[in-house]
Design a protein around this motif. Structure first.
Motif, mmCIF file in Angstrom:
data_model
loop_
_atom_site.group_PDB
_atom_site.id
_atom_site.type_symbol
_atom_site.label_atom_id
_atom_site.label_comp_id
_atom_site.label_asym_id
_atom_site.label_seq_id
_atom_site.Cartn_x
_atom_site.Cartn_y
_atom_site.Cartn_z
ATOM 1 N N HIS A 190 0.800 -1.228 0.000
ATOM 2 C CA HIS A 190 0.000 0.000 0.000
ATOM 3 C C HIS A 190 0.831 1.275 0.000
ATOM 4 C CE1 HIS A 190 -4.230 -1.336 0.456
ATOM 5 N NE2 HIS A 190 -3.661 -2.443 0.893
ATOM 6 N N THR A 191 2.125 1.197 0.248
ATOM 7 C CA THR A 191 2.919 2.413 0.293
ATOM 8 C C THR A 191 3.003 3.068 -1.083
ATOM 9 O OG1 THR A 191 5.055 3.391 0.875
ATOM 10 C CG2 THR A 191 5.103 1.140 0.004
ATOM 11 N N GLU A 192 2.864 4.380 -1.104
ATOM 12 C CA GLU A 192 2.997 5.151 -2.337
ATOM 13 C C GLU A 192 4.354 5.852 -2.406
ATOM 14 O OE1 GLU A 192 0.876 5.234 -4.802
ATOM 15 O OE2 GLU A 192 -0.671 4.010 -3.819
ATOM 16 N N THR A 193 5.036 5.945 -1.272
ATOM 17 C CA THR A 193 6.317 6.651 -1.213
ATOM 18 C C THR A 193 7.511 5.710 -1.196
ATOM 19 O OG1 THR A 193 6.330 6.677 1.214
ATOM 20 C CG2 THR A 193 5.214 8.511 0.096
ATOM 21 N N ALA A 245 6.147 9.853 15.203
ATOM 22 C CA ALA A 245 5.374 9.677 13.974
ATOM 23 C C ALA A 245 5.495 10.901 13.070
ATOM 24 C CB ALA A 245 3.915 9.400 14.306
ATOM 25 N N ASP A 246 5.466 12.085 13.656
ATOM 26 C CA ASP A 246 5.598 13.319 12.902
ATOM 27 C C ASP A 246 6.911 13.327 12.117
ATOM 28 O OD1 ASP A 246 5.191 16.069 12.093
ATOM 29 O OD2 ASP A 246 6.535 16.663 13.714
ATOM 30 N N GLY A 247 7.985 12.931 12.784
ATOM 31 C CA GLY A 247 9.285 12.898 12.119
ATOM 32 C C GLY A 247 9.336 11.886 10.987
ATOM 33 N N MET A 248 8.724 10.725 11.200
ATOM 34 C CA MET A 248 8.740 9.686 10.165
ATOM 35 C C MET A 248 7.903 10.082 8.954
ATOM 36 S SD MET A 248 8.606 6.025 12.143
ATOM 37 C CE MET A 248 9.986 5.464 13.133
ATOM 38 N N TYR A 249 6.716 10.621 9.220
ATOM 39 C CA TYR A 249 5.884 11.059 8.095
ATOM 40 C C TYR A 249 6.572 12.195 7.342
ATOM 41 C CZ TYR A 249 1.803 8.381 9.798
ATOM 42 O OH TYR A 249 0.929 7.384 10.174
ATOM 43 N N ALA A 250 7.146 13.125 8.082
ATOM 44 C CA ALA A 250 7.840 14.246 7.440
ATOM 45 C C ALA A 250 9.028 13.755 6.615
ATOM 46 C CB ALA A 250 8.311 15.246 8.494
ATOM 47 N N GLY A 251 9.624 12.652 7.034
ATOM 48 C CA GLY A 251 10.774 12.098 6.323
ATOM 49 C C GLY A 251 10.421 11.275 5.103
ATOM 50 N N GLY A 252 9.139 11.052 4.879
ATOM 51 C CA GLY A 252 8.739 10.352 3.665
ATOM 52 C C GLY A 252 7.945 9.086 3.862
ATOM 53 N N ALA A 253 7.881 8.566 5.075
ATOM 54 C CA ALA A 253 7.066 7.372 5.304
ATOM 55 C C ALA A 253 5.590 7.727 5.178
ATOM 56 C CB ALA A 253 7.344 6.801 6.691
ATOM 57 N N ASP A 254 4.815 6.852 4.551
ATOM 58 C CA ASP A 254 3.368 7.099 4.477
ATOM 59 C C ASP A 254 2.558 6.053 5.229
ATOM 60 O OD1 ASP A 254 3.908 5.078 2.653
ATOM 61 O OD2 ASP A 254 2.616 5.883 1.076
ATOM 62 N N ILE A 255 3.228 5.031 5.755
ATOM 63 C CA ILE A 255 2.573 4.002 6.576
ATOM 64 C C ILE A 255 3.500 3.681 7.739
ATOM 65 C CG2 ILE A 255 1.652 1.653 6.662
ATOM 66 C CD1 ILE A 255 1.228 1.849 3.612
ATOM 67 N N ILE A 256 2.971 3.712 8.969
ATOM 68 C CA ILE A 256 3.780 3.419 10.152
ATOM 69 C C ILE A 256 3.075 2.352 10.992
ATOM 70 C CG2 ILE A 256 4.820 4.324 12.270
ATOM 71 C CD1 ILE A 256 4.870 7.084 10.949
ATOM 72 N N ARG A 274 -2.578 14.799 9.960
ATOM 73 C CA ARG A 274 -2.013 14.948 8.621
ATOM 74 C C ARG A 274 -3.068 14.701 7.543
ATOM 75 N NH1 ARG A 274 3.474 15.245 7.721
ATOM 76 N NH2 ARG A 274 4.657 15.554 9.648
ATOM 77 N N ASN A 275 -3.923 13.707 7.760
ATOM 78 C CA ASN A 275 -4.967 13.457 6.766
ATOM 79 C C ASN A 275 -5.956 14.622 6.695
ATOM 80 O OD1 ASN A 275 -4.187 11.001 5.625
ATOM 81 N ND2 ASN A 275 -4.997 9.842 7.350
ATOM 82 N N GLU A 276 -6.253 15.198 7.848
ATOM 83 C CA GLU A 276 -7.139 16.366 7.855
ATOM 84 C C GLU A 276 -6.488 17.554 7.172
ATOM 85 O OE1 GLU A 276 -8.144 16.880 11.948
ATOM 86 O OE2 GLU A 276 -9.786 15.418 11.874
ATOM 87 N N GLY A 277 -5.156 17.558 7.119
ATOM 88 C CA GLY A 277 -4.435 18.629 6.444
ATOM 89 C C GLY A 277 -4.229 18.372 4.958
ATOM 90 N N GLY A 278 -4.770 17.277 4.451
ATOM 91 C CA GLY A 278 -4.706 17.011 3.016
ATOM 92 C C GLY A 278 -3.732 15.941 2.593
ATOM 93 N N GLU A 279 -2.941 15.398 3.519
ATOM 94 C CA GLU A 279 -2.029 14.307 3.182
ATOM 95 C C GLU A 279 -2.784 12.980 3.188
ATOM 96 O OE1 GLU A 279 1.823 14.237 5.140
ATOM 97 O OE2 GLU A 279 1.415 16.237 5.967
ATOM 98 N N THR A 280 -2.150 11.944 2.662
ATOM 99 C CA THR A 280 -2.681 10.581 2.766
ATOM 100 C C THR A 280 -1.629 9.714 3.426
ATOM 101 O OG1 THR A 280 -4.035 10.844 0.764
ATOM 102 C CG2 THR A 280 -3.605 8.602 1.528
ATOM 103 N N VAL A 281 -1.814 9.462 4.705
ATOM 104 C CA VAL A 281 -0.907 8.592 5.456
ATOM 105 C C VAL A 281 -1.743 7.580 6.221
ATOM 106 C CG1 VAL A 281 0.882 10.366 5.668
ATOM 107 C CG2 VAL A 281 -0.844 10.126 7.471
ATOM 108 N N TRP A 282 -1.086 6.483 6.597
ATOM 109 C CA TRP A 282 -1.781 5.405 7.287
ATOM 110 C C TRP A 282 -1.009 4.976 8.531
ATOM 111 C CZ3 TRP A 282 -6.559 4.244 5.790
ATOM 112 C CH2 TRP A 282 -6.936 4.482 4.458
ATOM 113 N N VAL A 302 -7.836 6.194 9.831
ATOM 114 C CA VAL A 302 -6.420 6.243 9.447
ATOM 115 C C VAL A 302 -5.744 4.892 9.654
ATOM 116 C CG1 VAL A 302 -6.202 8.696 9.989
ATOM 117 C CG2 VAL A 302 -5.689 6.988 11.762
ATOM 118 N N ILE A 303 -6.470 3.918 10.186
ATOM 119 C CA ILE A 303 -5.873 2.623 10.495
ATOM 120 C C ILE A 303 -6.025 1.699 9.292
ATOM 121 C CG2 ILE A 303 -5.907 0.632 12.019
ATOM 122 C CD1 ILE A 303 -6.845 2.451 14.250
ATOM 123 N N LEU A 304 -4.903 1.386 8.681
ATOM 124 C CA LEU A 304 -4.905 0.511 7.511
ATOM 125 C C LEU A 304 -5.286 -0.905 7.909
ATOM 126 C CD1 LEU A 304 -4.265 0.132 4.498
ATOM 127 C CD2 LEU A 304 -1.858 -0.194 5.140
#
Length: 387
Positions: A190-193, A245-256, A274-282, A302-304
């Motif tokens: 499912h990762t896009e990044t 989590a903030d650091g990981m998403y900011a670094g490019g991870a889209d699923i944690i 982040r999803n409410e801000g327009g990103e797509t992360v899981w 947000v839970i995959l």
């Protein structure tokens, strides 16, 4: 000696998951610690002070006279994860055998472990659970001081100073690496990044099983996917979990994926923000089907998926076994993928059919022995080098 156990009837398991969503079930004959969810070690009014004679540790078929109780770790009984799952299993046991007595004592700090275990021992509890490997030293000492009473610990194997098994402790373990492998498969598909993450609680042999199984699952799908790894060194700090989590998403991870108890709750908060801000992360949950548990992330979608670890099942099974006079003292009881002790949650609305097919295929390969999932860093390195 290590034993495997088959799962309970599906109706019991489904009901147990639902029971995990709250702590307000008061239909047992024993008080269910009303008001004791605030983290305080405040249990005077919640434990039977009559004192039960532990002689024989065997109850009638309806459970009359049998008591099964637990001591939580510092995450508390409403951590939406490990402790809550254990209490759900004990609650279901009390509902199915209403003549039994079930209860819990909540630990606010690690210094509470030994006093809480001792308290239940003094009051003649037939079976006392220590929930979590952090209780290893405390339960060893208390069990050796009370050789005529029965204890069980979840997530570790306790031995004496000579390395021998202790006759009045049953040791419950899980194949977390196998379930985490399947979570890794879903993340990879499912990762896009092409980058995913893992947040661990306290770095330990146990949590390393989650990490290495997850990495192996990811890299079984695509060996080039990057995996960010960080440990919080805490199981009860949601704000720290959100920060990681903030650091990981900011670094490019889209699923944690997290294996961090209450610390992992911060992962869900960050994913929602982040999803409410327009990103797509899981986020990927752990221990319970966390899409069903109550929390600040409820309704956030947000839970995959979640890697379910049937602590509820293990507590129920061992309580019933002990009630019936068959306490497995000095043994290791393993709940693995082949007997549904671990696996992927039933909530799969966000998981693609392709990923589910892959999970089923990999699951069969693990059960058949075609894939041996690594548990340690060395095993993972050797496994990865063979790809």
């Amino acid at each position: 000696m290590k034993k495997r156990f088959t799962v309970l009837m599906s109706s019991v398991l489904a009901a147990t998951v639902l029971a995990a969503c709250g702590n307000d079930n008061n239909e047992n004959t024993t008080p269910v610690n009303e008001g004791n969810n605030d983290g305080n070690n405040n249990v005077e009014e919640n434990v039977d002070n009559e004192g039960n004679n532990n002689e024989g540790n065997e109850a009638a078929g309806d459970g009359a006279g049998f008591s099964s109780k637990m001591v939580t770790d510092v995450g508390g009984v409403d951590d939406r994860s490990f402790n809550e799952s254990a209490w759900a299993g004990l609650t279901m046991f009390g509902e199915d055998f209403p003549e039994t007595e079930v209860d819990y004592i909540q630990s606010s700090d690690s210094s509470d472990y030994a006093p809480n275990l001792n308290r239940l021992a003094r009051e003649g509890t037939d079976l006392t659970f220590g929930i979590g490997f952090l209780m290893e030293d405390a339960i060893r000492d208390v069990a050796q001081q009370n050789p005529d009473q029965y204890f069980a610990i979840v997530d570790t194997v306790v031995t004496d100073e000579n390395g021998d098994m202790i006759d009045n402790i049953a040791n419950i373990t899980f194949a977390e690496h196998e379930g985490s492998f399947l979570a890794g498969v879903i993340a990879a598909m499912h990762t896009e990044t092409n980058e995913v993450g893992f947040i661990g609680g306290v770095e330990s042999d146990l949590i390393k099983k989650f990490e290495n199984g997850f990495k192996a699952g990811v890299h079984s799908v695509d060996a080039d996917i990057e995996i960010a790894i960080q440990y919080a060194q805490d199981f009860n700090d949601a704000s720290l979990g959100q920060q990681i989590a903030d650091g990981m998403y900011a670094g490019g991870a889209d699923i944690i994926y997290h294996a961090a108890g209450g610390t992992g709750n911060g992962l869900f908060t960050e994913a929602i923000d982040r999803n409410e801000g327009g990103e797509t992360v899981w986020a990927i949950g752990v221990d319970q089907d966390q899409a069903l548990t109550e929390g600040d992330w409820s309704g956030g979608n947000v839970i995959l998926t979640s890697m379910v670890k049937r602590v509820d099942q293990s507590v129920y099974t061992l309580s019933e076994q002990t009630m019936n006079g068959d306490f497995p003292g000095g043994e290791v009881l393993e709940f693995a993928l082949e007997d549904e002790g671990v696996g992927i949650a039933e909530t799969r609305d966000n998981v693609s059919d392709e990923a589910i097919d892959a999970v089923n295929d990999f699951r069969d390969q693990i059960i058949n022995g075609d894939i041996v999932v690594p548990q340690t860093d060395d095993e993972y390195d050797e496994w990865y080098s063979s790809l």
